[in-house]
Design a protein around this motif. Structure first.
Motif, PDB file in Angstrom:
ATOM      1  N   ASN A 149      -1.422   2.365  17.037  1.00 17.24           N
ATOM      2  CA  ASN A 149      -0.728   2.970  15.904  1.00 17.24           C
ATOM      3  C   ASN A 149      -0.117   1.888  15.035  1.00 17.24           C
ATOM      4  OD1 ASN A 149      -1.096   5.685  16.855  1.00 17.24           O
ATOM      5  ND2 ASN A 149       0.484   5.257  18.382  1.00 17.24           N
ATOM      6  N   GLY A 150      -0.178   2.059  13.732  1.00 21.78           N
ATOM      7  CA  GLY A 150       0.419   1.118  12.800  1.00 21.78           C
ATOM      8  C   GLY A 150       0.227   1.625  11.388  1.00 21.78           C
ATOM      9  N   GLU A 151       0.964   1.029  10.435  1.00 21.71           N
ATOM     10  CA  GLU A 151       0.772   1.418   9.032  1.00 21.71           C
ATOM     11  C   GLU A 151      -0.679   1.225   8.641  1.00 21.71           C
ATOM     12  OE1 GLU A 151       3.331  -0.063   5.917  1.00 21.71           O
ATOM     13  OE2 GLU A 151       5.036   0.028   7.298  1.00 21.71           O
ATOM     14  N   ARG A 152      -1.210   0.059   8.965  1.00 21.95           N
ATOM     15  CA  ARG A 152      -2.619  -0.229   8.742  1.00 21.95           C
ATOM     16  C   ARG A 152      -3.132  -0.899  10.019  1.00 21.95           C
ATOM     17  NH1 ARG A 152      -1.323  -3.680   3.603  1.00 21.95           N
ATOM     18  NH2 ARG A 152      -0.684  -4.853   5.381  1.00 21.95           N
TER      19      ARG A 152
END
Length: 158
Positions: A149-152
């Motif tokens: 999971n991450g922003e991008r």
């Protein structure tokens, strides 16, 4: 793990009759009721500080294999105003739990391999985390789902 000689009690505290020091033992009464005892033993020489109850609180054994230092009691502390250094061929710690803390940085370095294992869950939390395999592969494996999971999520981007 190597074993130290068994913890010793003397006198009535050991459950037996009070031992009289042998002719090769010197004993000095301490103000708090304890005793300082220096003795020659079959394996070498021993210096012991005993509590008023006869329990060994400090023991230095000098043997042909080297010196053994034992500190005993409900709480033992080693304090240094400056650095505390230990040098040895192998360092072992055995405890029910271990808590390490520092108000500054912590650095762990290994000249060869480094293995971290937990019998249950493990976590790593930091402001930023970098994992780098300088030479060779980086392998991640799980017995279940892998969540990333991450922003991008960037793949193959320097």
């Amino acid at each position: 793990m190597s074993r130290l000689p068994a913890k010793r009690k003397t006198g009535a505290a050991s459950g037996g009759p009070a031992r009289r020091p042998s002719p090769r033992t010197r004993s000095l009464a301490l103000r708090g009721g304890g005793r300082l005892r220096v003795s020659e033993e079959p394996g070498g020489e021993a210096l012991r500080v005993l509590s008023a109850e006869g329990e060994v609180r400090l023991e230095v054994l000098v043997t042909a294999d080297g010196a053994v230092l034992r500190l005993a009691g409900p709480r033992v502390a080693i304090e240094a105003a400056g650095a505390l250094s230990l040098r040895c061929a192998r360092f072992e710690v055995a405890a029910d739990s271990i808590a390490l803390g520092a108000s500054g940085d912590v650095a762990v370095a290994a000249g060869r391999g480094l293995a971290l294992r937990a019998g249950h869950d493990a976590g790593l939390s930091a402001q930023a985390v970098k994992v780098e395999a300088r030479l060779g592969e980086l392998a991640l494996s799980a017995n279940d789902d892998v969540a990333l999971n991450g922003e991008r999520v960037l793949l193959n981007c320097p």
